[in-house]
Design a protein around this motif. Sequence first.
Motif, mmCIF file in Angstrom:
data_model
loop_
_atom_site.group_PDB
_atom_site.id
_atom_site.type_symbol
_atom_site.label_atom_id
_atom_site.label_comp_id
_atom_site.label_asym_id
_atom_site.label_seq_id
_atom_site.Cartn_x
_atom_site.Cartn_y
_atom_site.Cartn_z
ATOM 1 N N SER A 116 -13.959 -2.930 -3.512
ATOM 2 C CA SER A 116 -13.034 -1.479 -3.527
ATOM 3 C C SER A 116 -12.425 -1.469 -4.868
ATOM 4 N N GLU A 144 -3.474 0.991 -2.870
ATOM 5 C CA GLU A 144 -3.103 1.240 -1.430
ATOM 6 C C GLU A 144 -1.744 2.162 -1.350
ATOM 7 N N ALA A 184 -0.046 3.480 1.488
ATOM 8 C CA ALA A 184 0.569 3.743 2.883
ATOM 9 C C ALA A 184 2.037 2.988 2.745
ATOM 10 N N MET A 237 -6.948 3.467 -2.045
ATOM 11 C CA MET A 237 -8.175 2.769 -1.345
ATOM 12 C C MET A 237 -7.797 2.314 0.045
ATOM 13 N N ASP A 238 -8.816 2.070 0.767
ATOM 14 C CA ASP A 238 -8.526 2.025 2.261
ATOM 15 C C ASP A 238 -8.520 0.316 2.520
ATOM 16 N N ASN A 239 -9.240 -0.349 1.637
ATOM 17 C CA ASN A 239 -9.024 -1.996 1.805
ATOM 18 C C ASN A 239 -9.037 -2.494 0.567
#
Length: 345
Positions: free
Chosen positions: A224, A183, A185, A216-218
């Motif tokens: 994932s 991830e 973010a 990846m979002d999750n």
Amino acid sequence: MRTVAERAGVSTKTVSNVINGTGSFSPETEHRVRAAVEELGYQINPFARGLRSQRTGTIALVLPNVYQPFNAELAEQVIRAPETQGLKVVVETTRGDADRERAVLSTSHKELVDGVIYVPQALTPEDYLPLPLTQPTVILGERPAQAAGLSLDYVEIADEQGAHAAVAHLLAQGRRRIAALCEQAEPRAGGRRLRGYRRALEDAGVAYDDSLVIGMDNADLWSSGAGAVARLLRTRVHFDALFCYNDVVAIGALSVLARNGVAVPDDVALAGFDDIEAARFASPPLTTVDPRRESIARKAVSLLRSRMDAEDFRALPGRCDSAGFVLRVRRSSSATSDTPVDSSA
């Protein structure tokens, strides 16, 4: 309580002392009181007691979810920590929803719990720091500079440092094309772990290659990791090692590598993060960063209790502690045995 006192032939104050372990009383008095309690089936009503004391004896552990093994294992450590003795722990999941996270930090929980241990996911510091502080709160995660003057306590997880150690270990095995499933973010843990990944490459003089980083979002889902490494394989970019945001992602990736005939660690060395129990039973066992869940739990509860015990919890300055980490080297990165090789206090 009056009925117990009458049955035991003591005052209600003595009954209170025996039940709460306060004051002084003889062993014979304690025996009489406890015998009366058992005979009458007396139970403390925490809500009634809370009305008088303004305390519930309950704390909230606020997690994004409990299907992620790390979160579930952390909750177990918080519940079992010696520092938690005498407190009830309510586990609440926010499902990564910003409104739910705001709710648990707001006045809606003030009458239900005495304090909160909070793991942010949807909210950034810019989102949660302006919220009115209604109860003692400890946050698990990196302490932002703007929180320095606030009455908030932090237990920092060694995201960047642990990721740096894991990637440095892969580099020490002679790997130079190290991919990352992460991830990305900021300011969440994924961003910090990616910083550690990039810093380790820089320290070793290895150029950062954006084509080796798959977002990846999750990252709390096994699927994932499987999906991310499948996308990486489809790019046909050469890689000889893989650093994964967490063990869930790493184990998901491991299954896809095996199905595609990629041998671990011969073709690709693999490292994860979290040291969940499943990491030891993967095939091969997974090299991973242990963020020391037990230490995180104990430090968080200790900070929270001291703030809860203060006459005015807002009067205490904000504090910050770190649980450190241990890099646990296992066979997924060419090690022949389970060996902790690097640690940070």
